[in-house]
Design a protein around this motif. Structure first.
Motif, PDB file in Angstrom:
ATOM      1  N   MET A   1       0.806  -1.203  -0.076  1.00  0.00           N
ATOM      2  CA  MET A   1       0.062  -0.163   0.111  1.00  0.00           C
ATOM      3  C   MET A   1       0.977   1.349  -0.134  1.00  0.00           C
ATOM      4  O   MET A   1       0.408   2.205  -0.143  1.00  0.00           O
ATOM      5  N   ILE A   2       1.918   0.988   0.366  1.00  0.00           N
ATOM      6  CA  ILE A   2       3.008   2.157   0.441  1.00  0.00           C
ATOM      7  C   ILE A   2       3.245   3.023  -1.135  1.00  0.00           C
ATOM      8  O   ILE A   2       3.265   4.165  -1.040  1.00  0.00           O
ATOM      9  N   TYR A   3       3.038   2.069  -2.035  1.00  0.00           N
ATOM     10  CA  TYR A   3       3.307   2.696  -3.493  1.00  0.00           C
ATOM     11  C   TYR A   3       2.104   3.412  -3.774  1.00  0.00           C
ATOM     12  O   TYR A   3       2.053   4.569  -4.434  1.00  0.00           O
ATOM     13  N   VAL A   4       0.759   2.909  -3.426  1.00  0.00           N
ATOM     14  CA  VAL A   4      -0.406   3.591  -3.691  1.00  0.00           C
ATOM     15  C   VAL A   4      -0.492   5.082  -3.124  1.00  0.00           C
ATOM     16  O   VAL A   4      -0.984   5.942  -3.494  1.00  0.00           O
ATOM     17  N   PHE A   5      -0.051   5.033  -1.820  1.00  0.00           N
ATOM     18  CA  PHE A   5      -0.011   6.130  -0.916  1.00  0.00           C
ATOM     19  C   PHE A   5       0.767   7.269  -1.522  1.00  0.00           C
ATOM     20  O   PHE A   5       0.670   8.322  -1.714  1.00  0.00           O
ATOM     21  N   LEU A   6       2.249   6.726  -2.051  1.00  0.00           N
ATOM     22  CA  LEU A   6       3.150   7.794  -2.576  1.00  0.00           C
ATOM     23  C   LEU A   6       2.635   8.340  -4.044  1.00  0.00           C
ATOM     24  O   LEU A   6       2.634   9.437  -4.253  1.00  0.00           O
ATOM     25  N   LEU A   7       2.033   7.340  -4.810  1.00  0.00           N
ATOM     26  CA  LEU A   7       1.781   7.579  -6.183  1.00  0.00           C
ATOM     27  C   LEU A   7       0.482   8.404  -6.011  1.00  0.00           C
ATOM     28  O   LEU A   7       0.406   9.810  -6.967  1.00  0.00           O
ATOM     29  N   LEU A 187      -9.834  -2.281  -0.451  1.00  0.00           N
ATOM     30  CA  LEU A 187      -8.920  -2.719   0.839  1.00  0.00           C
ATOM     31  C   LEU A 187      -8.981  -4.247   1.110  1.00  0.00           C
ATOM     32  O   LEU A 187     -10.161  -4.713   1.174  1.00  0.00           O
ATOM     33  N   PRO A 188      -8.202  -4.819   1.369  1.00  0.00           N
ATOM     34  CA  PRO A 188      -8.041  -6.132   2.012  1.00  0.00           C
ATOM     35  C   PRO A 188      -8.869  -6.167   3.210  1.00  0.00           C
ATOM     36  O   PRO A 188      -8.915  -5.094   4.016  1.00  0.00           O
ATOM     37  N   ALA A 189      -9.418  -7.668   3.654  1.00  0.00           N
ATOM     38  CA  ALA A 189     -10.021  -7.597   4.859  1.00  0.00           C
ATOM     39  C   ALA A 189      -9.572  -7.107   5.978  1.00  0.00           C
ATOM     40  O   ALA A 189      -9.976  -6.690   7.106  1.00  0.00           O
ATOM     41  N   ASP A 190      -8.094  -7.156   6.202  1.00  0.00           N
ATOM     42  CA  ASP A 190      -7.567  -7.075   7.393  1.00  0.00           C
ATOM     43  C   ASP A 190      -7.462  -5.681   7.938  1.00  0.00           C
ATOM     44  O   ASP A 190      -6.812  -5.169   8.891  1.00  0.00           O
ATOM     45  N   ASN A 191      -7.896  -4.790   6.927  1.00  0.00           N
ATOM     46  CA  ASN A 191      -8.068  -3.250   7.076  1.00  0.00           C
ATOM     47  C   ASN A 191      -9.141  -3.103   7.861  1.00  0.00           C
ATOM     48  O   ASN A 191      -9.248  -1.837   8.385  1.00  0.00           O
ATOM     49  N   GLN A 223      -5.620  -0.981  10.051  1.00  0.00           N
ATOM     50  CA  GLN A 223      -4.536  -0.935   9.446  1.00  0.00           C
ATOM     51  C   GLN A 223      -4.197   0.576   9.223  1.00  0.00           C
ATOM     52  O   GLN A 223      -4.994   1.308   9.071  1.00  0.00           O
ATOM     53  N   TRP A 224      -2.778   0.933   9.024  1.00  0.00           N
ATOM     54  CA  TRP A 224      -2.436   2.425   8.963  1.00  0.00           C
ATOM     55  C   TRP A 224      -3.023   3.015   7.829  1.00  0.00           C
ATOM     56  O   TRP A 224      -3.475   4.241   7.958  1.00  0.00           O
ATOM     57  N   PHE A 225      -3.120   2.232   6.684  1.00  0.00           N
ATOM     58  CA  PHE A 225      -3.338   2.718   5.534  1.00  0.00           C
ATOM     59  C   PHE A 225      -5.085   3.196   5.490  1.00  0.00           C
ATOM     60  O   PHE A 225      -5.373   4.515   5.126  1.00  0.00           O
ATOM     61  N   SER A 226      -5.799   2.242   5.871  1.00  0.00           N
ATOM     62  CA  SER A 226      -7.154   2.645   6.062  1.00  0.00           C
ATOM     63  C   SER A 226      -7.575   3.662   7.150  1.00  0.00           C
ATOM     64  O   SER A 226      -8.270   4.577   7.108  1.00  0.00           O
ATOM     65  N   LEU A 229      -6.485   6.893   5.674  1.00  0.00           N
ATOM     66  CA  LEU A 229      -7.683   7.397   4.593  1.00  0.00           C
ATOM     67  C   LEU A 229      -8.770   8.024   5.255  1.00  0.00           C
ATOM     68  O   LEU A 229      -9.454   8.853   4.816  1.00  0.00           O
ATOM     69  N   SER A 230      -9.287   7.339   6.585  1.00  0.00           N
ATOM     70  CA  SER A 230     -10.428   7.933   7.235  1.00  0.00           C
ATOM     71  C   SER A 230     -10.168   9.453   7.746  1.00  0.00           C
ATOM     72  O   SER A 230     -10.958  10.305   7.517  1.00  0.00           O
ATOM     73  N   ILE A 231      -8.837   9.686   8.288  1.00  0.00           N
ATOM     74  CA  ILE A 231      -8.546  11.001   8.658  1.00  0.00           C
ATOM     75  C   ILE A 231      -8.397  11.962   7.346  1.00  0.00           C
ATOM     76  O   ILE A 231      -9.015  13.107   7.690  1.00  0.00           O
ATOM     77  N   PHE A 232      -7.886  11.529   6.209  1.00  0.00           N
ATOM     78  CA  PHE A 232      -7.755  12.399   5.335  1.00  0.00           C
ATOM     79  C   PHE A 232      -9.093  12.900   4.647  1.00  0.00           C
ATOM     80  O   PHE A 232      -9.518  13.829   4.308  1.00  0.00           O
ATOM     81  N   GLU A 233     -10.073  11.717   4.651  1.00  0.00           N
ATOM     82  CA  GLU A 233     -11.638  12.199   4.427  1.00  0.00           C
ATOM     83  C   GLU A 233     -11.973  13.141   5.081  1.00  0.00           C
ATOM     84  O   GLU A 233     -12.873  14.140   4.717  1.00  0.00           O
ATOM     85  N   VAL A 234     -11.850  13.084   6.438  1.00  0.00           N
ATOM     86  CA  VAL A 234     -12.563  14.068   7.498  1.00  0.00           C
ATOM     87  C   VAL A 234     -11.856  15.288   6.959  1.00  0.00           C
ATOM     88  O   VAL A 234     -12.608  16.478   7.011  1.00  0.00           O
TER      89      VAL A 234
END
Length: 271
Positions: A1-7, A187-191, A223-226, A229-234
């Motif tokens: 997910m780090i590549y999705v985040f950076l790009l 996103l995968p289930a573990d998020n 997970q950190w990515f999800s 994303l939640s904070i960024f959406e707010v």
């Protein structure tokens, strides 16, 4: 997910918008792409919804594991578009507060400075001509791309007034809800708290609850990515609703001057 985040946060759609607006009717491009991206979000949501209705829940939840490269690129596009909305409206709101004008603004001054410096330092005229040819090729691509936009002749190219910005911000607000919902569903289930992939309905519900800061807690990220994303959406929702609406609901001083000057002009129809 780090590549999705950076790009995603490099925001290729933001660079594309700046490139297309340069030398074109900026307001027409803004209106056209606001509708275009909004239509893409609705179409993507409907495709996911139809996929969920046709197939079983288990099969529909496997969409995030199909064609990983396509899923990643789709997420990069969605995240890039969300960041573009956040940046564009925040920048426009700051311009309105400070009274700055975006006319003649250089969107990427650092890149422009390096380009000018490279031209000055380059002694090989062949390299400069190749670069100029490449830039002309990009310009031709831009002209072709803008000519392919649907309903381009019907889009208003006039200056944006405050009520136009309100319409754009509301449309972008709903686009944000759909875009984040699409990302959450990929996103995968573990998020997620239930260790299950969210279907598009659950993801849209969570996206709406998150952007409106209701936070019921029945679904929450693990997970950190999800979580990010939640904070960024707010932050995106806060920018559009609180900051932009507070500014755009005020009277436009430039338009007031135009209206006052128009009212002072003599009526040519009267004898």
């Amino acid at each position: 997910m780090i590549y999705v985040f950076l790009l995603g946060f490099m925001s290729p759609t933001l660079f594309l918008a700046a490139f297309l607006k340069k030398g074109s009717n900026k307001n027409k491009v803004i209106r056209s792409f606001n509708w275009l991206y909004f239509g893409i979000s609705i179409a993507s949501f409907l495709i996911m919804l139809i996929f969920m209705i046709i197939y079983s829940v288990e099969e529909a939840n496997k969409i995030s594991t199909l064609y990983p490269l396509f899923v990643w690129l789709w997420m990069v596009f969605l995240l890039s578009r969300c960041f573009e909305i956040f940046y564009a409206f925040l920048r426009d709101a700051l311009d309105k507060i400070t009274g700055k004008s975006s006319v003649g603004r250089v969107n990427f001054p650092t890149i422009t400075k390096y380009y000018i410096l490279w031209i000055k330092l380059s002694s090989d005229k062949g390299e400069v001509s190749k670069l100029d040819s490449f830039l002309r090729y990009l310009l031709n691509l831009k002209i072709r791309f803008l000519s392919w936009l649907p309903f381009k002749d019907k889009v208003n190219g006039a200056d944006l007034r405050n009520h136009d910005r309100l319409i754009l911000s509301f449309r972008s607000y709903f686009e944000l809800i759909l875009n984040f919902a699409l990302i959450y569903s990929l996103l995968p289930a573990d998020n997620w708290s239930g260790e299950k992939i969210l279907n598009i309905i659950q993801a849209t519900y969570f996206s709406g609850v998150t952007i409106t800061t209701l936070g019921y807690g029945d679904i929450y990220p693990k997970q950190w990515f999800s979580q990010f994303l939640s904070i960024f959406e707010v932050l995106c929702g806060f920018t559009l609703i609180v900051v932009c609406l507070a500014i755009y609901l005020k009277d436009d001083p430039d338009q007031q001057k135009k209206d006052s000057l128009t009212s002072l002009e003599p009526d040519k129809n009267q004898p």
